[in-house]
Design a protein around this motif. Structure first.
Motif, PDB file in Angstrom:
ATOM      1  N   SER A   1      39.098  34.270  42.272  1.00  0.00           N
ATOM      2  CA  SER A   1      40.449  33.592  42.593  1.00  0.00           C
ATOM      3  C   SER A   1      40.377  33.125  44.061  1.00  0.00           C
TER       4      SER A   1
ATOM      5  N   THR B   1      41.878  31.732  47.574  1.00  0.00           N
ATOM      6  CA  THR B   1      42.864  32.546  48.222  1.00  0.00           C
ATOM      7  C   THR B   1      42.966  31.928  49.478  1.00  0.00           C
TER       8      THR B   1
ATOM      9  N   TYR C   1      46.636  38.338  51.042  1.00  0.00           N
ATOM     10  CA  TYR C   1      46.196  38.104  49.565  1.00  0.00           C
ATOM     11  C   TYR C   1      44.666  38.466  49.574  1.00  0.00           C
ATOM     12  N   SER C   2      44.038  38.166  50.181  1.00  0.00           N
ATOM     13  CA  SER C   2      42.442  38.268  49.879  1.00  0.00           C
ATOM     14  C   SER C   2      42.149  39.803  49.857  1.00  0.00           C
TER      15      SER C   2
ATOM     16  N   PRO D   1      37.863  37.544  45.498  1.00  0.00           N
ATOM     17  CA  PRO D   1      38.689  36.463  46.328  1.00  0.00           C
ATOM     18  C   PRO D   1      37.686  35.395  47.085  1.00  0.00           C
TER      19      PRO D   1
END
Length: 375
Positions: A246, A248, A255-256, A266
């Motif tokens: 993902s 990020t 979020y990471s 991430p």
């Protein structure tokens, strides 16, 4: 016209003078069979300097010479305009010089000590193209009490507060994030149902996605989730033995860190960065909420063609709830997507019914597109 004739005459005189000096230089220095006489004088330095000056003048005048016979026509640039634009938005270190104040603040740290906790400053530079960042002589802060055992389930009942290292957010724990950001992915109980339900044509549940792939004899093993948030899509695909990384950015929330604590990868990259993935090896690329109409059209085109670069033949591009103004979808984004030449497996649109969507006449697009297999 008079200026051009005069310039050509000047160039002709300069070329004649250069040839005369060159012949003199050769006739006075090339004597292959006779040893140089002690009385022979070398070519004067002043003469050589004049020769170099004339040649430099010719080169300079040649660059200034108009490309047509009219003096009003300006020479056209040989650099494509899209490359000039990309030089301003691409994440290359040379753009750091355009933001000296931010760079000075970022580089103001104590060498061989703990790096400052200034993620927001780092991301401000990254989003402006100053990436990778040149901070190399400090140590990244890690939790004082690292968790001895992380959950193997990517949907844990809770995330360990002992792993918290951030300081700038209002919430100082995952418990706080779960309570005040229930619909941003921090509450794993709610996130457990994401990508599994079908409420409208705009939804593409993962079981349906895998069934489409199976029916087309196209295996999904590796994927990239662009703008993956807390990694809910990657977590759900992990349960189906599919590896998804993902991209990020910690814009307003960690979020990471959450992605990593779920046992996922991430990639801390902005949308305008070239995906750090090899060519033609990915089976699926999902573009989530981050890929929408606020991205400049040219930058979005670069993004789509970089997605094409990493996708293998037969791989899928999934635009998940892409939103834009209705008129722009037809005039801008539909033709832009069409440039890829992908097969439309799913193409569904619907009105965006929140206050911003109604005000701006926005619509959603969910599209599943398959890259052609080379023949």
């Amino acid at each position: 016209m008079g200026f051009t004739m005069g310039l050509n005459l000047l160039l002709l005189m300069a070329m004649v003078a250069t040839n005369i000096l060159s012949l003199y230089h050769l006739s006075s220095t090339i004597q292959p069979k006779q040893p140089p006489s002690p009385l022979q004088q070398p070519v004067p330095d002043q003469l050589l300097q004049q020769l170099h000056t004339i040649r430099a003048t010719i080169n300079h005048l040649t660059r200034l010479q108009p490309t047509t016979t009219t003096t009003t026509t300006k020479p056209k640039s040989t650099i494509p305009s899209d490359l000039l634009l990309y030089s301003h938005i691409s994440p290359i270190a040379s753009s750091c010089h355009s933001h000296p104040d931010l760079l000075h603040r970022y580089m103001n740290y104590t060498p061989f000590a703990i790096c400052p906790l200034d993620t927001e400053l780092a991301e401000a530079l990254i989003l402006r193209g100053c990436h990778p960042l040149p901070r190399r002589r400090c140590f990244t802060k890690t939790p004082q009490k690292p968790t001895s055992q992380l959950p193997s389930n990517p949907f844990p009942s809770s995330l360990p507060d002992s792993a918290v290292v951030w300081t700038k957010y209002n919430c100082k724990s995952f418990t706080c994030l779960n309570r005040f950001n229930q619909y941003k992915g921090f509450n794993t109980t709610i996130a457990d149902t994401t990508f599994m339900s079908y409420k409208s044509d705009l939804d593409l549940p993962i079981p349906q996605l895998l069934q489409i792939s199976k029916a087309a004899s196209s295996v999904i093993r590796l994927g990239v989730d662009i703008g993956g948030g807390t990694g809910a899509f990657a977590a759900r695909m992990k349960l189906h033995n599919v590896t998804v990384v993902s991209t990020t950015m910690n814009l307003g929330a960690p979020y990471s860190e959450v992605v990593a604590l779920r046992g996922l990868v991430p990639l801390h990259v902005p949308l305008q960065q070239r995906l750090p993935v090899f060519d033609g090896v990915v089976d699926l690329v999902r573009c989530g909420h981050a890929v929408n109409r606020w991205i400049p059209v040219t930058a979005m085109e670069f993004l789509f063609f970089d997605v094409d670069r990493v996708l293998r033949g037969g791989g899928y591009l999934w635009l998940d709830h892409f939103f834009s103004k209705g008129v722009d979808l037809e005039k801008l984004y539909k033709p832009l997507i069409g440039k890829l030449g992908y097969k439309k497996v799913k193409w569904a649109t619907g009105n965006k019914m929140d206050s911003s969507g109604v005000k701006n006449g926005e619509v959603y697009l969910t599209a599943l597109l398959q890259k052609p297999i080379p023949k």
